[in-house]
Motif scaffolding. Structure first.
Motif, mmCIF file in Angstrom:
data_model
loop_
_atom_site.group_PDB
_atom_site.id
_atom_site.type_symbol
_atom_site.label_atom_id
_atom_site.label_comp_id
_atom_site.label_asym_id
_atom_site.label_seq_id
_atom_site.Cartn_x
_atom_site.Cartn_y
_atom_site.Cartn_z
ATOM 1 N N ALA A 91 -2.960 -6.530 -2.478
ATOM 2 C CA ALA A 91 -1.477 -6.352 -2.303
ATOM 3 C C ALA A 91 -1.358 -4.705 -2.794
ATOM 4 C CB ALA A 91 -0.408 -7.083 -3.000
ATOM 5 N N GLY A 92 -2.049 -4.336 -3.619
ATOM 6 C CA GLY A 92 -1.638 -2.943 -4.329
ATOM 7 C C GLY A 92 -2.384 -1.911 -3.430
ATOM 8 N N ALA A 93 -3.473 -2.421 -2.478
ATOM 9 C CA ALA A 93 -4.156 -1.221 -1.825
ATOM 10 C C ALA A 93 -3.088 -0.405 -0.757
ATOM 11 C CB ALA A 93 -5.224 -2.032 -0.787
ATOM 12 N N ASP A 94 -3.440 0.866 -0.754
ATOM 13 C CA ASP A 94 -2.799 1.887 -0.054
ATOM 14 C C ASP A 94 -2.772 1.490 1.616
ATOM 15 O OD1 ASP A 94 -2.294 3.253 -2.438
ATOM 16 O OD2 ASP A 94 -3.962 4.478 -2.078
ATOM 17 N N PHE A 95 -3.648 0.826 1.919
ATOM 18 C CA PHE A 95 -3.639 0.395 3.597
ATOM 19 C C PHE A 95 -2.571 -0.510 3.726
ATOM 20 C CE2 PHE A 95 -6.833 -2.456 2.055
ATOM 21 C CZ PHE A 95 -6.364 -3.544 2.684
ATOM 22 N N ILE A 96 -1.735 -1.238 2.807
ATOM 23 C CA ILE A 96 -0.928 -2.200 2.954
ATOM 24 C C ILE A 96 0.562 -1.459 2.978
ATOM 25 C CG2 ILE A 96 0.171 -4.321 2.082
ATOM 26 C CD1 ILE A 96 -2.380 -5.368 1.423
ATOM 27 N N HIS A 97 0.619 -0.723 1.876
ATOM 28 C CA HIS A 97 1.830 0.177 1.922
ATOM 29 C C HIS A 97 1.804 1.302 1.046
ATOM 30 C CE1 HIS A 97 2.117 -0.944 -2.205
ATOM 31 N NE2 HIS A 97 1.985 -2.349 -1.899
ATOM 32 N N GLY A 103 5.603 4.370 -3.603
ATOM 33 C CA GLY A 103 5.318 4.666 -5.102
ATOM 34 C C GLY A 103 5.763 3.617 -5.843
ATOM 35 N N GLN A 104 7.011 3.351 -5.759
ATOM 36 C CA GLN A 104 7.650 2.270 -6.533
ATOM 37 C C GLN A 104 7.225 0.988 -6.722
ATOM 38 O OE1 GLN A 104 9.613 4.331 -8.717
ATOM 39 N NE2 GLN A 104 11.122 2.753 -8.597
ATOM 40 N N ILE A 105 6.522 0.445 -5.328
ATOM 41 C CA ILE A 105 6.074 -0.677 -5.218
ATOM 42 C C ILE A 105 4.566 -0.735 -5.853
ATOM 43 C CG2 ILE A 105 5.005 -2.449 -3.624
ATOM 44 C CD1 ILE A 105 7.367 -1.728 -1.711
ATOM 45 N N ASN A 106 3.759 0.347 -5.637
ATOM 46 C CA ASN A 106 2.575 0.483 -6.156
ATOM 47 C C ASN A 106 2.628 0.573 -7.876
ATOM 48 O OD1 ASN A 106 0.778 0.772 -4.096
ATOM 49 N ND2 ASN A 106 1.120 2.862 -3.939
ATOM 50 N N ARG A 107 3.674 0.969 -8.413
ATOM 51 C CA ARG A 107 3.846 0.996 -9.900
ATOM 52 C C ARG A 107 3.950 -0.179 -10.240
ATOM 53 N NH1 ARG A 107 6.842 6.210 -12.371
ATOM 54 N NH2 ARG A 107 5.572 8.054 -11.310
ATOM 55 N N TRP A 108 5.030 -1.158 -9.657
ATOM 56 C CA TRP A 108 5.265 -2.542 -9.965
ATOM 57 C C TRP A 108 3.804 -3.327 -10.007
ATOM 58 C CZ3 TRP A 108 8.622 -4.287 -13.071
ATOM 59 C CH2 TRP A 108 9.815 -3.595 -13.197
ATOM 60 N N LEU A 109 3.224 -3.293 -8.768
ATOM 61 C CA LEU A 109 2.216 -3.926 -8.438
ATOM 62 C C LEU A 109 0.944 -3.517 -9.694
ATOM 63 C CD1 LEU A 109 1.900 -3.944 -4.609
ATOM 64 C CD2 LEU A 109 2.468 -5.775 -6.054
ATOM 65 N N GLY A 110 0.863 -2.429 -9.812
ATOM 66 C CA GLY A 110 -0.120 -1.683 -10.908
ATOM 67 C C GLY A 110 0.070 -2.453 -12.013
ATOM 68 N N ALA A 111 1.521 -2.502 -12.631
ATOM 69 C CA ALA A 111 1.706 -3.037 -13.775
ATOM 70 C C ALA A 111 1.361 -4.625 -13.987
ATOM 71 C CB ALA A 111 3.348 -2.939 -14.156
ATOM 72 N N VAL A 112 1.823 -5.431 -12.847
ATOM 73 C CA VAL A 112 1.265 -6.634 -12.565
ATOM 74 C C VAL A 112 -0.183 -6.999 -12.749
ATOM 75 C CG1 VAL A 112 1.580 -8.931 -11.162
ATOM 76 C CG2 VAL A 112 3.552 -7.559 -11.697
ATOM 77 N N ASN A 113 -0.976 -6.109 -11.984
ATOM 78 C CA ASN A 113 -2.279 -6.149 -11.843
ATOM 79 C C ASN A 113 -2.877 -5.819 -13.305
ATOM 80 O OD1 ASN A 113 -4.778 -6.621 -10.184
ATOM 81 N ND2 ASN A 113 -5.010 -4.432 -10.762
#
Length: 215
Positions: free
Chosen positions: A20-26, A29-39
């Motif tokens: 879900a955190g892959a760049d080809f999905i979205h 920056g904000q979503i990436n940070r949240w997904l990065g924190a969860v991951n």
């Protein structure tokens, strides 16, 4: 079986957030940070659960017992929440105490160190614990092949992730990076852990029948 099912469930959840955190999905920056924190929290939690899974083999707690399951789930949840808060605070400056210097991409030496050290320590301890079980208490040596294969896959995955990812990005115009191959090899490593568990379970049952498996 319950502990293995739990471990595989943890890994599948981690895999979903990885993808879900892959760049080809979205590209938000904000979503990436949240997904990065969860991951980040999921990775640290998974390897904590792997370490506990290794301890269960010594019959500290009965396999599949309520105590065993609650211990693994409860402590893993505590690790997840704690690491999740640290990662989120780092990414969004919730308390301004952990927010790193501005950079793109965001980089925090503290979180990065935890992200690296915890899995490394957990996998080494798991290897030592499981090797001890096989060598001291079981007659078969095939499980060691699975165990070494798992460690090999994990090590190669991390080497590609941190050693060759940049070159891969440049040579493929950012279409593929080391994370892609690291994810595949991590999946192979977990599959080998399942193979190891299956192998020691077969040997375990035979040993019990012959009254040879004693701590």
């Amino acid at each position: 079986r319950r502990e293995m099912t739990l471990l595989l469930s943890f890994f599948c959840i981690m895999l979903v957030f990885n993808i879900a955190g892959a760049d080809f999905i979205h590209s938000s920056g904000q979503i990436n940070r949240w997904l990065g924190a969860v991951n980040t929290a999921l990775v640290v939690s998974f390897f904590w659960a792997l370490f506990l899974f290794g301890i269960v083999g010594f019959q500290v707690m009965a396999d599949g017992s309520l105590k065993s399951m609650l211990t693994i789930i409860g402590t893993t949840l505590i690790i997840f929440i704690s690491m999740g808060y640290i990662a989120a605070d780092t990414a969004f400056g919730i308390s301004n105490g952990l927010k790193p210097k501005p950079s793109n991409p965001l980089y925090s030496p503290g979180v990065f160190t935890i992200y690296l050290v915890v899995p490394l320590v957990a996998i080494v301890l798991f290897m030592i614990l499981q090797t001890t079980i096989v060598v001291r208490f079981l007659s078969a040596r095939l499980p060691l092949v699975w165990l070494v294969s798992s460690f090999f896959c994990f090590a190669v995955g991390q080497a590609i992730m941190f050693g060759a990812s940049k070159k891969m990005c440049q040579s493929t115009n950012n279409r593929i990076d080391g994370a892609f191959f690291a994810t595949l090899l991590d999946s192979a490593a977990v599959s080998c852990i399942y193979g190891f568990w299956s192998a020691i379970t077969v040997d375990d049952n035979a040993a019990f029948e012959e009254d040879e498996y004693k701590f």
